[in-house]
Each structure stands twice: as structure tokens, then as C-alpha cells.
Motif scaffolding. Structure first.
Motif, mmCIF file in Angstrom:
data_model
loop_
_atom_site.group_PDB
_atom_site.id
_atom_site.type_symbol
_atom_site.label_atom_id
_atom_site.label_comp_id
_atom_site.label_asym_id
_atom_site.label_seq_id
_atom_site.Cartn_x
_atom_site.Cartn_y
_atom_site.Cartn_z
ATOM 1 N N SER A 1 -55.075 48.418 -43.629
ATOM 2 C CA SER A 1 -55.573 47.107 -43.194
ATOM 3 C C SER A 1 -57.016 46.850 -43.622
ATOM 4 O O SER A 1 -57.499 45.716 -43.514
ATOM 5 C CB SER A 1 -55.474 46.992 -41.672
ATOM 6 N N SER B 1 -55.703 47.190 -36.848
ATOM 7 C CA SER B 1 -56.588 46.024 -36.793
ATOM 8 C C SER B 1 -57.938 46.291 -37.455
ATOM 9 O O SER B 1 -58.777 45.380 -37.544
ATOM 10 C CB SER B 1 -56.824 45.595 -35.340
ATOM 11 N N LEU B 2 -58.154 47.528 -37.922
ATOM 12 C CA LEU B 2 -59.445 47.893 -38.507
ATOM 13 C C LEU B 2 -59.608 47.207 -39.864
ATOM 14 O O LEU B 2 -58.851 47.464 -40.801
ATOM 15 C CB LEU B 2 -59.544 49.407 -38.662
ATOM 16 N N HIS B 3 -60.634 46.357 -39.973
ATOM 17 C CA HIS B 3 -60.886 45.611 -41.206
ATOM 18 C C HIS B 3 -62.159 46.068 -41.921
ATOM 19 O O HIS B 3 -62.253 45.905 -43.139
ATOM 20 C CB HIS B 3 -60.995 44.114 -40.915
ATOM 21 N N SER C 1 -57.350 48.552 -30.901
ATOM 22 C CA SER C 1 -57.980 47.236 -30.983
ATOM 23 C C SER C 1 -59.179 47.207 -31.926
ATOM 24 O O SER C 1 -59.688 46.123 -32.263
ATOM 25 C CB SER C 1 -58.438 46.787 -29.589
ATOM 26 N N THR D 1 -63.665 46.330 -29.971
ATOM 27 C CA THR D 1 -63.452 45.901 -31.357
ATOM 28 C C THR D 1 -64.519 46.439 -32.302
ATOM 29 O O THR D 1 -64.272 46.538 -33.506
ATOM 30 C CB THR D 1 -63.431 44.373 -31.457
ATOM 31 N N GLU E 1 -61.786 46.799 -34.773
ATOM 32 C CA GLU E 1 -61.847 46.009 -36.000
ATOM 33 C C GLU E 1 -62.980 46.462 -36.912
ATOM 34 O O GLU E 1 -62.913 46.276 -38.128
ATOM 35 C CB GLU E 1 -62.030 44.533 -35.659
ATOM 36 N N TYR E 2 -64.040 47.071 -36.321
ATOM 37 C CA TYR E 2 -65.213 47.509 -37.090
ATOM 38 C C TYR E 2 -65.617 48.901 -36.616
ATOM 39 O O TYR E 2 -65.736 49.152 -35.419
ATOM 40 C CB TYR E 2 -66.373 46.524 -36.894
#
Length: 582
Positions: A422, A401-403, A379, A358, A381-382
């Protein structure tokens, strides 16, 4: 209600007649020589006393304060003795004596403090011994810290208290560490700055769960006689042991969950594959470490950080399927994202197998030229990319899912069209010739930071996505203010270090703004027209030397210290009248 009395510079009058106060603090009081000077006070009033930088303070009569639970004495260079009467110290729980170089010894017979749980002795250069009979007189002691006691060479006769669970020994160069096996509760041991050459089963107790060793100058190896008997050990940190050359497979216990290796200049080999419980591995500053076979890193790893490993030649991380955080910095020979086909599996050697990953950070990796869509797992996120001089393409469209994304100092990376919609947070540093219109599709973007984009002159209307709620603009040398009225969701705006800006006209700001921060605008002369910002609740202005005035109506927006280092600033009170803002 007053809880603390501070006495400084000899102002004894402040404590005359005071009672029922829990805390007393003496600081730089040249008249304080001993505890008997507080005899005019009711000793039972105080539960905490701190004596700091009192150059005349020579003796501490502990039995004069029977209710004190916390006593701290710091930087009292002439403190010579601690005195105690025949009775015990029933209330004392925490005792700290720090940087009192003339303290030579404790009272003969020891300190009878049955409830003492924490004892810190630091920087007492001439202290020759620890309190006597610690094992019997300090039965509740749980935390003992011995720091920079160069003359102390042994533990007291009878050893240390049996309830001790944390022991820190730092820069006690003569102290011989022995008898720890007799401490059934010891779980944390921090050992720094000693000439110990090795560890064996007689040195460390098997009860340890945390062990940190630092700057052991003569430690050369950890072999099968080392730490393997510590079957409860979960956390191990080794740093600054410059002669340590190898860590064998048998040296470390399989119970380890967290391993931290830093600044081991001679380390060239380590075996870790048997550490089947290892979840966190941090390796940094080991210039001679050349290779780790794929099997050397256990598949149980969840956090991996490799930094400043100039010689490490590593081929692939694809077997670390439990990994959720990967950080790599200044490891030029590590090939972790290559797209070469593996002969055995006919699959790419990227990170796409790491389906639990993630958080990914890649810094100072000059050989990396591109990252294709197939290289990263969905997967993520960062993602943080920094100082990648050769990187000219990265495909992120599939990372739904990358925020959070940070990009800095990637001079060849020209297009931002590949960013996923996203994204909620975006940070761009050192960007040149950037077309920010490419960001309009980021409809989920809430916060954005832009720093050191040297050629950026202005943000035209419609350049940034209207979903932005928080915008920070730093170090844009050519920025000219064109306004942000199109950002109808913007609540916080921070503009810093843009020397061309001479004014910030409020009419070009969105009415949704709640917080406005302006700093380091060396040529800013005016901030006017904020009347329509009906939602504005916070205004901070700092380091604007040319700003001359603000209207009186703005006063409710300022809190204490919200205006700093604006020497010319005046408050306009009406009819052309101004007064200095202070």
C-alpha cells in the motif's frame, strides 16, 4: 499600477510630485528627520507608511498624516518623540514602534486614536511609560504587544482598554502585571521573562482561553491556587521555568485541550489524569521527570509527543484509545511497544489497542530491537523510524493503510521484504548494503527519497518499481549513472551530491520526465541528449562547478535563477561557438 514607493539612501526625488499611492517606505534615508519633510506630498494619498533604519529621524508628527491606517517605525536609533496636535487620529489602526532605544515617552495626555486595534512596542530601551489614558483614548485596541521594555514598570492609570483580547508581555522585567481581571474580553495572554513567583485568582482573568508563560525564573510550583479558576482555558504553554518543580492535580483547569511543557529542568511531578478534555500533550526537555502512572495520561488524548525525557519510566500507552498521533524521541526508559503479556488481560502490551492511531514516529530509542506484526495497529497511515541502532526486524505486512514510511539510521535493519504494497511514499536514509530489488512489489509507490546510502553504486533496470512518479537521490557517494528508462511513469527526478557522477546522459532517462533537477554534482561535466524528453518542461542545475556547456535549445526550459553557481557553464550556440551563460 504602482502601489508602493520605496525611498532609500536619501533618494527624495522619487517621491516628488507623486500622488494617489497607498504605501510609502523610507529605508536608510539619512536626510529624513521628521514627518514635515513630506509636506510637499498630499498626506491623504497614503494609508501605510514604514520608516526603517533612518538614523536622522528624530520626531514623528502624527497629525500630519490623518489618513494613515498603518504606521511602522523600526530601527530608528535617534527617534525621541511622537508628536500630535489637538485633533484625534481617526484612521490609525495599526502602530508599530520597534528598536528605537531613544524614545522616552509618548505625547502628554496620550494618543487619541479611536480606531487603533493593534499596538506593538518593542526594543525601546529608555521608554519609561506607556501612553496615558489608554482605557479611554484607545477604545478599539484588541492586540497589545510589549516586548523588551526594561524601564516600563506599570500600566497607565485607568488600566488597559476593555476590548483587549490579546496581550503579550515579553522581557519587561520591571512591569508589575495587575488589573487584568478588569478586561472582560481578554482571551490570550503571553507572559515571558519576569520575576513573578506565583499565580492566583487576582492575577489572571477567568476569560482566558490561551495562556503561554516562558522564562519565569522564580516560579517554583503550580498548586491549587494556580490556574484552576481559569475555567475557559483551552491552551496552556509553559517553557523555560527552570525552578518549576511540580504541577499538582488541582493546579490546572479541566477545560484544557492543549498542554505544552518544554525545558522545565526541575520538574519531577505532574498530575494530569483529571484533564478529561485534554487532546494534545507535548512534553520535552524535562530531565528530572521520572514517572507518570498510567492513569496520569487522560484517555481523551489525540496527540502525544514525548521528547528528551531521559529519566521518564513509563509502562504502556494501551489505554489511550483515542490517540491518532504519537511521537517519541530520546526517551530511553519509556517502554511503549514491549511484547510482555499483561497478567490482567493476557494480551500484549504493544500499540495494537490504539485503533485510532494513524501517525507514529519513533526516534533515538536504542533499546528497541524488533517490532512484530502484533505490536502496531492496522490503522497506521504514517510511520517514521529513525536512529534505532538495535532494530533488526519490523513486521508491517498487515498495515494495509500505511501510505507513508520513513526509515533512517537503522543499521541492523537488513531486509525490506516486509513493506506493505500500500506504500505511496518511501524515504530511506543512511542505508548500507541495501538490495533495492526488494522494493519491486511496491506497485503503489509514487514518491521515493534515498539519502546517504554509502555503498549503493547503481540502480539496475528493474530494481525500483515502475509506478514511481517522483524520485530524489541525495548524497550517494558511489553512485554511477545507469539510467532510469524502465521507470516509465517518472515525472520528476532530482539528483544531488553524488561526487562520482561525471555525466547525466539524457538517452537513459524516461521520456515521461517533466522536471529534472541536478545539484551538488561536483564532478559533473556534461548533461547531453535530452532531445527525446519531449515532456520536459523544467530543468534546474546548481552547484556543478565542472559543468561547462549546455545547448541553446535548452533555454526555454530555464526560468529565472534555475542555473546557480556553475561558474564554467557556457551556452553552445552552434558550430563549436559558446558564450558565457548569464
Amino acid at each position: 499600477m504602482l502601489d508602493v514607493i520605496n525611498v532609500s539612501e536619501g533618494d527624495e526625488s522619487r517621491i516628488s510630485g507623486v500622488s494617489d499611492l497607498p504605501c510609502l517606505h523610507f529605508r536608510r534615508d539619512p536626510q529624513l528627520k521628521g514627518m514635515e519633510q513630506m509636506s510637499h506630498l498630499d498626506p491623504s494619498s497614503f494609508t501605510e507608511i514604514k520608516i526603517e533604519e533612518c538614523s536622522s529621524f528624530k520626531r514623528c508628527q502624527l497629525d500630519l498624516l490623518p489618513r494613515v491606517s498603518t504606521l511602522t517605525i523600526e530601527h530608528c536609533p535617534n527617534l525621541e518623540s511622537l508628536c500630535i496636535g489637538e485633533g484625534p487620529l481617526p484612521a490609525l489602526c495599526h502602530l508599530t514602534i520597534s528598536h528605537c532605544p531613544n524614545l522616552v515617552s509618548f505625547p502628554k495626555g496620550g494618543l487619541a486614536a479611536s480606531d487603533l486595534t493593534r499596538l506593538v512596542l518593542e526594543g525601546c530601551s529608555y521608554l519609561k511609560s506607556l501612553p496615558e489614558n489608554m482605557h479611554s483614548l484607545l477604545p478599539s485596541l484588541q492586540n497589545l504587544q510589549l516586548i523588551s521594555l526594561p524601564e516600563v514598570d506599570s500600566f497607565p492609570e485607568g488600566g488597559l482598554p476593555s476590548k483587549l483580547h490579546t496581550l503579550c508581555i515579553e522581557d519587561c522585567i520591571k512591569l508589575k502585571v495587575c488589573g487584568l481581571q478588569a478586561l472582560p474580553s481578554l482571551s490570550c495572554f503571553i507572559f515571558t521573562g519576569n520575576d513573578v513567583e506565583s499565580f492566583d485568582e487576582e492575577t489572571l482573568p477567568s476569560t482566558l482561553t490561551t495562556l503561554v508563560i516562558n522564562r519565569l525564573g522564580n516560579l517554583k510550583s503550580l498548586d491549587y491556587k494556580g490556574l484552576h479558576h481559569l475555567t475557559s482555558l483551552q491552551v496552556l504553554g509553559i517553557e523555560g521555568c527552570h525552578k518549576l518543580e511540580s504541577i499538582s492535580e488541582q493546579a490546572l483547569p479541566s477545560s484544557l485541550e492543549n498542554l505544552d511543557l518544554r525545558n522545565l529542568e526541575s520538574l519531577d511531578y505532574m498530575g494530569l489524569h483529571h484533564l478529561t478534555s485534554l487532546q494534545r500533550l507535548y512534553i520535552a526537555g524535562c530531565p528530572k521527570l521520572e514517572s507518570i502512572s498510567e492513569l496520569a495520561l487522560p484517555s481523551s488524548l489525540k496527540y502525544l509527543y514525548l521528547r528528551n525525557l531521559e529519566s521518564l519510566d513509563y509502562k504502556g500507552l494501551h489505554h489511550l484509545t483515542s490517540l491518532y498521533t504519537l511521537k517519541i524521541k530520546s526517551c530511553p526508559k519509556v517502554e511503549f511497544i514491549s511484547e510482555q503479556v499483561l497478567p490482567s488481560s493476557r494480551e500484549y502490551q504493544g500499540l495494537h489497542h490504539l485503533t485510532s492511531l494513524t501517525n507514529l514516529s519513533i526516534k533515538s530509542y536504542p533499546k528497541l530491537e524488533s517490532i512484530s506484526e502484533r505490536a502496531l495497529p492496522s490503522s497506521l497511515e504514517y510511520l517514521h523510524l529513525c536512529k534505532l541502532e538495535s532494530l533488526d526486524y519490523i513486521g508491517l505486512q498487515h498495515l494495509t493503510s500505511l501510505h507513508k514510511l520513513k526509515i533512517g539510521s537503522c543499521p541492523k535493519l537488513e531486509s525490506l521484504q516486509w513493506l506493505p504494497s500500500s506504500l505511496e511514499f518511501l524515504q530511506l536514509w543512511d542505508q548500507q548494503d541495501r538490495d533495492y530489488k526488494e522494493l519491486r512489489h511496491l506497485t503503489s509507490l509514487r514518491k521515493m527519497q534515498i539519502r546517504r546510502s554509502l555503498k549503493l553504486e547503481s540502480f539496475q533496470e528493474g530494481t525500483l518499481p515502475s509506478s514511481l512518479e517522483d524520485l530524489e537521490i541525495w548524497d550517494l557517494e558511489d553512485l554511477e549513472f545507469k539510467g532510469f528508462r524502465h521507470l516509465t511513469s517518472l515525472r520528476e527526478l532530482h539528483i544531488c551530491s553524488s561526487p562520482k557522477l561525471e555525466s547525466v546522459p539524457g538517452e537513459k532517462l524516461p521520456s515521461s520526465l517533466v522536471s529534472l533537477q541536478i545539484s551538488g554534482l561536483i564532478n559533473l561535466k556534461s548533461v547531453m541528449g535530452l532531445q527525446h524528453l519531449t515532456s520536459l518542461r523544467k530543468l534546474i542545475i546548481s552547484d556543478c562547478p565542472q559543468l561547462e556547456s549546455v545547448p541553446r535549445e535548452w533555454l526555454p526550459l530555464f526560468r529565472y535563477d534555475d542555473i546557480r553557481r556553475c561558474p564554467k557553464l557556457n551556452l553552445v550556440i552552434g558550430d563549436g561557438l559558446t558564450i558565457p551563460f548569464s
